[in-house]
Design a protein around this motif. Structure first.
Motif, PDB file in Angstrom:
ATOM      1  N   PRO A 151      -3.211  -5.013  -9.306  1.00 30.67           N
ATOM      2  CA  PRO A 151      -2.015  -4.054  -9.123  1.00 30.67           C
ATOM      3  C   PRO A 151      -1.391  -3.384 -10.505  1.00 30.67           C
ATOM      4  CG  PRO A 151      -1.343  -6.120  -8.740  1.00 30.67           C
ATOM      5  CD  PRO A 151      -2.760  -6.348  -9.169  1.00 30.67           C
ATOM      6  N   PHE A 152      -0.974  -2.369 -10.483  1.00 32.81           N
ATOM      7  CA  PHE A 152      -0.323  -1.643 -11.408  1.00 32.81           C
ATOM      8  C   PHE A 152       1.203  -1.561 -10.792  1.00 32.81           C
ATOM      9  CE2 PHE A 152       2.042   1.778 -13.441  1.00 32.81           C
ATOM     10  CZ  PHE A 152       1.821   1.681 -14.822  1.00 32.81           C
ATOM     11  N   ILE A 153       2.093  -2.380 -11.386  1.00 32.81           N
ATOM     12  CA  ILE A 153       3.398  -2.352 -10.863  1.00 32.81           C
ATOM     13  C   ILE A 153       4.382  -1.872 -11.942  1.00 32.81           C
ATOM     14  CG2 ILE A 153       5.246  -3.949  -9.891  1.00 32.81           C
ATOM     15  CD1 ILE A 153       2.810  -3.880  -8.597  1.00 32.81           C
TER      16      ILE A 153
ATOM     17  N   ALA B 265       0.252  -6.538  -0.993  1.00 29.66           N
ATOM     18  CA  ALA B 265       0.328  -7.128  -2.584  1.00 29.66           C
ATOM     19  C   ALA B 265      -0.176  -8.342  -2.819  1.00 29.66           C
ATOM     20  CB  ALA B 265       1.767  -6.973  -2.972  1.00 29.66           C
ATOM     21  N   ARG B 266      -0.777  -8.815  -3.905  1.00 28.32           N
ATOM     22  CA  ARG B 266      -1.189 -10.302  -4.263  1.00 28.32           C
ATOM     23  C   ARG B 266      -2.239 -10.696  -3.394  1.00 28.32           C
ATOM     24  NH1 ARG B 266       2.678 -14.543  -5.774  1.00 28.32           N
ATOM     25  NH2 ARG B 266       3.478 -14.386  -3.795  1.00 28.32           N
TER      26      ARG B 266
ATOM     27  N   LEU C 295      -1.917   2.435  -3.532  1.00 30.77           N
ATOM     28  CA  LEU C 295      -1.166   1.730  -4.562  1.00 30.77           C
ATOM     29  C   LEU C 295       0.330   1.862  -4.266  1.00 30.77           C
ATOM     30  CD1 LEU C 295      -3.235   2.679  -7.934  1.00 30.77           C
ATOM     31  CD2 LEU C 295      -2.707   0.566  -7.104  1.00 30.77           C
TER      32      LEU C 295
ATOM     33  N   LYS D 217      11.325 -13.868  -1.979  1.00 30.37           N
ATOM     34  CA  LYS D 217      11.057 -12.416  -2.397  1.00 30.37           C
ATOM     35  C   LYS D 217      10.437 -12.639  -3.643  1.00 30.37           C
ATOM     36  CE  LYS D 217      12.800  -8.070  -4.115  1.00 30.37           C
ATOM     37  NZ  LYS D 217      11.932  -7.060  -3.649  1.00 30.37           N
ATOM     38  N   ALA D 218       9.016 -12.037  -3.600  1.00 31.49           N
ATOM     39  CA  ALA D 218       8.251 -11.863  -4.851  1.00 31.49           C
ATOM     40  C   ALA D 218       8.864 -11.117  -5.634  1.00 31.49           C
ATOM     41  CB  ALA D 218       6.769 -11.562  -4.494  1.00 31.49           C
TER      42      ALA D 218
ATOM     43  N   SER E   6     -13.868   5.498   1.101  1.00 27.78           N
ATOM     44  CA  SER E   6     -13.523   4.596  -0.025  1.00 27.78           C
ATOM     45  C   SER E   6     -11.982   4.918  -0.697  1.00 27.78           C
ATOM     46  CB  SER E   6     -14.413   4.614  -1.454  1.00 27.78           C
ATOM     47  OG  SER E   6     -14.431   5.850  -1.832  1.00 27.78           O
ATOM     48  N   GLY E   7     -11.338   5.786  -0.028  1.00 30.42           N
ATOM     49  CA  GLY E   7     -10.209   6.476  -0.188  1.00 30.42           C
ATOM     50  C   GLY E   7      -9.806   7.360  -1.552  1.00 30.42           C
ATOM     51  N   LYS E   8     -11.150   7.841  -1.531  1.00 34.07           N
ATOM     52  CA  LYS E   8     -11.163   9.010  -2.805  1.00 34.07           C
ATOM     53  C   LYS E   8     -11.089  10.104  -2.145  1.00 34.07           C
ATOM     54  CE  LYS E   8     -14.313  10.773  -5.960  1.00 34.07           C
ATOM     55  NZ  LYS E   8     -15.806  10.741  -5.888  1.00 34.07           N
TER      56      LYS E   8
ATOM     57  N   ALA F 251       5.162 -11.320 -10.174  1.00 39.86           N
ATOM     58  CA  ALA F 251       4.558 -12.033  -9.237  1.00 39.86           C
ATOM     59  C   ALA F 251       3.276 -11.015  -8.691  1.00 39.86           C
ATOM     60  CB  ALA F 251       5.268 -12.633  -8.083  1.00 39.86           C
ATOM     61  N   LEU F 252       4.126  -9.949  -8.321  1.00 37.18           N
ATOM     62  CA  LEU F 252       3.268  -8.719  -7.695  1.00 37.18           C
ATOM     63  C   LEU F 252       2.194  -8.182  -8.719  1.00 37.18           C
ATOM     64  CD1 LEU F 252       6.009  -6.760  -5.898  1.00 37.18           C
ATOM     65  CD2 LEU F 252       4.288  -8.182  -4.860  1.00 37.18           C
TER      66      LEU F 252
ATOM     67  N   ARG G 174      -9.654  -2.224   7.006  1.00 39.09           N
ATOM     68  CA  ARG G 174      -8.791  -2.462   5.704  1.00 39.09           C
ATOM     69  C   ARG G 174      -7.389  -3.027   5.790  1.00 39.09           C
ATOM     70  NH1 ARG G 174      -9.608   1.091   0.774  1.00 39.09           N
ATOM     71  NH2 ARG G 174      -8.438   2.583   2.062  1.00 39.09           N
TER      72      ARG G 174
ATOM     73  N   PHE H 219      -7.279   3.146   8.084  1.00 34.30           N
ATOM     74  CA  PHE H 219      -8.358   3.759   8.640  1.00 34.30           C
ATOM     75  C   PHE H 219      -8.500   3.256  10.166  1.00 34.30           C
ATOM     76  CE2 PHE H 219      -9.160   4.290   4.214  1.00 34.30           C
ATOM     77  CZ  PHE H 219     -10.194   5.364   3.956  1.00 34.30           C
TER      78      PHE H 219
ATOM     79  N   LEU I  25      -6.225   6.703   4.241  1.00 30.69           N
ATOM     80  CA  LEU I  25      -5.335   7.176   3.203  1.00 30.69           C
ATOM     81  C   LEU I  25      -6.052   7.100   1.716  1.00 30.69           C
ATOM     82  CD1 LEU I  25      -2.293   4.544   2.704  1.00 30.69           C
ATOM     83  CD2 LEU I  25      -4.909   3.843   3.019  1.00 30.69           C
ATOM     84  N   SER I  26      -5.541   7.890   0.745  1.00 33.26           N
ATOM     85  CA  SER I  26      -6.334   7.897  -0.678  1.00 33.26           C
ATOM     86  C   SER I  26      -5.762   6.734  -1.286  1.00 33.26           C
ATOM     87  CB  SER I  26      -5.535   9.323  -1.374  1.00 33.26           C
ATOM     88  OG  SER I  26      -4.313   9.149  -1.681  1.00 33.26           O
ATOM     89  N   GLN I  27      -6.440   6.516  -2.154  1.00 32.35           N
ATOM     90  CA  GLN I  27      -6.236   5.428  -3.032  1.00 32.35           C
ATOM     91  C   GLN I  27      -4.774   5.480  -4.014  1.00 32.35           C
ATOM     92  OE1 GLN I  27      -9.876   5.620  -5.709  1.00 32.35           O
ATOM     93  NE2 GLN I  27     -10.994   4.957  -4.448  1.00 32.35           N
TER      94      GLN I  27
END
Lengths: 456, 134
Positions: free
Chosen positions: A184-186, B122-123, B73, A217-218, A85-87, A222-223, B118, B85, B67-69
């Protein structure tokens, strides 16, 4: 011991164990290894260990490679693996050679332990914690108490605090606990960009809007759709941008450069500044209507000097992180280091503490960080104001009046900060708790010649 | 457009977070071959610096191992489309990029079944499998 007994023991222990042949292909994989990595034995066996294990050590610091080349086992090297899960899962690894009945080396064995629970326990030591924000300080309790409620609300938040206090960490924490956490956090630093660039970064542009705009370009709005937009250094934007931003905040819509129709945004807005916005409003350089639009929920993060109780907790967290990243088994600080930390005034706040610990971890060659691993300014400054005065007097001779002494002290501090940050003015300003423009003005006023200093 | 593929010992590097080098090549997009390939060293300790380097080189697509979370991001917020992956011999992966076959099971890291490959941007969030929405 026969093979059946060995397999039964390997299956019953809680440590993950796998073995590899001399070509790095996995030859056995126990039950705990399946649980920790999330990969089934049938899938793992016969594949390269680095692609199954996915550890930060595989590429640069493989303990098994060291064991196979030196013949010596490695005990409890710490690192992390990335699960499906990417953790990042913190682990400790021990290795040994694998030999056949004739004593010939046929591969290696790796035992690894999941340290997640220990990590959790370590985090629980903090009296109060919300996401990444942890504190033992009474000064932070009010902030931590309001975070869960604020996180759930869609309202705009204004984060106030000196440079380096962790405004972006707080914003990220609010995002991760909010309803938009899957979005997302931008983040964008509004003070770092000139107006025209900031406008295209925030709102985006359409193909043909200006020379060189050869495709759409966004923008950051938008992101940040369905997520959070963090506007750092909001106090530094120009009056023209303030008007544009006010419109977005009021109408929840904006126009990308060159667009003919408006676009909607549902991003949650978190603003931050280290400046006194009320004062800027009085001075006329920040619009009052924008101030009231963003000043719905204000969270003020106290500087590190006002919450010294947190220094051991934060230093310990940074130590664990940087020791892991640098593959070092450093476990503690010497008591005199904490004495220095407590006495220092931390103008660069938590960021400065983080940098000091990172430097110490890199330089430290034993298991405990000592005074010798600290930068000179921490040792000198923590000797108290007398130490600084002596330094200034020694540099300038005696007989200074108060104004001259202050100028000299300021000069010493600024030169120290510039040297410490390799003459990067932005970083030095952050460390000193000054705005970059203010630092430039002071460099000019105090006749500090940056280029000459660099060559020294 | 440019694509970066992290590489270690002639295979896709197992963990992007600490990957030390990558191949960068020009491409017209996923399913189009790589031109003008070059090997570039990546910063190992800092995720921010690593992503900043890719952005400065004009990279629009990233193909990598796990790759990690935190990394994900950072990458996605910079408008880089992510194919994560992925495992395999680097030459095979470069070819698979060119003919649009990265979704095949043989390029998945163990434990990641094909639909769990995966691909993120973005978006648009996660997409199941490759080649959808195209």
């Amino acid at each position: 011991m026969d093979v059946v007994t060995t397999e039964t023991i390997l299956e019953s222990i809680s440590d993950g164990v796998f073995t590899v042949d001399l070509d790095w292909y996995i030859s056995s994989f126990n039950r705990a290894a399946e649980q920790i990595t999330g990969i089934k034995r049938e899938e793992a066996i016969g594949l390269r260990c680095s692609e199954v294990f996915k550890s930060n050590m595989c590429e640069h610091q493989c303990p098994l490679a060291k064991t196979l080349s030196s013949g010596e086992p490695i005990i409890n090297q710490t690192g992390f693996i990335v699960d499906l899960s990417g953790k990042r899962v913190p682990i400790s690894i021990s290795t040994a050679l694998l030999k056949d009945s004739d004593g010939k080396i046929i591969g290696g064995a790796e035992t690894f332990r999941d340290l997640s629970e220990l990590e959790q326990l370590r985090k629980l030591r903090a009296r109060s914690r919300f996401g990444e924000m942890a504190s033992n300080s009474p000064a932070m309790q009010e902030v931590l108490a309001m975070l869960p409620v604020v996180a759930q609300s869609p309202s705009t938040v204004l984060v106030l605090g000196e440079s380096g206090t962790g405004k972006e960490v707080l914003a990220r924490t609010l995002h991760q606990s909010s309803r938009q956490k899957n979005g997302p956090f931008i983040a964008i630093n509004c003070g770092a960009l000139p107006d025209s660039l900031l406008e295209s970064e925030l709102f985006g542009y359409r193909k043909g809007a200006f020379t060189g705009a050869d495709k759409d370009k966004a923008g950051r709005f938008a992101l940040a759709q369905n997520g959070t937009l963090f506007l750092d250094e909001i106090g530094d934007i120009s009056p023209a941008m303030q008007v544009k931003l006010l419109r977005v905040l009021q109408e929840q819509e904006y126009e990308p450069l060159g667009a003919v129709k408006s676009e909607k945004t549902n991003a949650r807005i978190i603003c931050a500044t280290n400046r006194d916005l009320e004062k800027l409003v009085v001075e006329g350089s920040f619009r009052q209507d924008l101030y009231y639009r963003i000043h719905i929920i204000a969270i003020s993060i106290p500087p590190l000097r006002d919450r010294r109780e947190d220094i051991p907790l934060l230093a310990d967290e940074f130590l664990q992180r940087f020791a892991l990243l640098n593959n070092k088994s450093i476990s503690a600080f010497a008591p005199e280091v904490f004495a220095r930390f407590y006495a220092y005034r931390w103008p660069g706040n938590v960021r400065e503490l983080e940098n000091v610990v990172e430097r110490a971890v890199v330089l430290c060659s034993s298991e405990t960080i000592g005074e010798r691993d600290l930068p000179t300014e921490i040792v000198q400054d923590s000797q108290g104001p007398e130490g600084r005065v002596q330094q200034v007097s020694a540099a300038s001779g005696t007989g200074l009046d108060v104004r001259d002494a202050r100028r000299e002290a300021e000069k010493v501090c600024i030169i120290d900060a510039l040297k410490h940050n390799r003459f990067n003015v932005t970083a030095a300003a952050a460390e000193l708790g000054l705005h970059r423009a203010t630092l430039y003005r002071k460099i000019k006023d105090l006749s500090i010649v940056v280029h000459d200093q660099m060559s020294q | 457009m440019k694509v970066a593929i992290t590489v270690w010992k002639d295979r896709v590097a197992p963990v992007f977070d600490v990957a030390g080098s990558c191949i960068i090549g020009e491409t017209l997009g996923y399913g189009h071959p790589l031109q003008e390939q070059q090997v570039v060293s990546l910063p190992v300790l800092s995720i921010q610096n690593k992503v900043a380097l890719l952005v400065s080189m004009g990279v629009s697509f990233l193909v990598c191992g796990a790759l990690s979370q935190e990394c994900e991001l950072q990458v996605v917020s910079q408008d880089i489309e992510l194919f994560s992956f992925i495992a395999g011999d680097i030459n095979d992966v470069v070819s698979a990029w060119g003919n649009g076959s990265l979704a095949e099971q043989r390029y998945s890291m163990p434990g990641c079944g094909c639909p769990r490959h995966r691909r993120r941007q973005a978006r648009r969030g996660c997409q199941n499998g490759f080649g959808h929405n195209r």
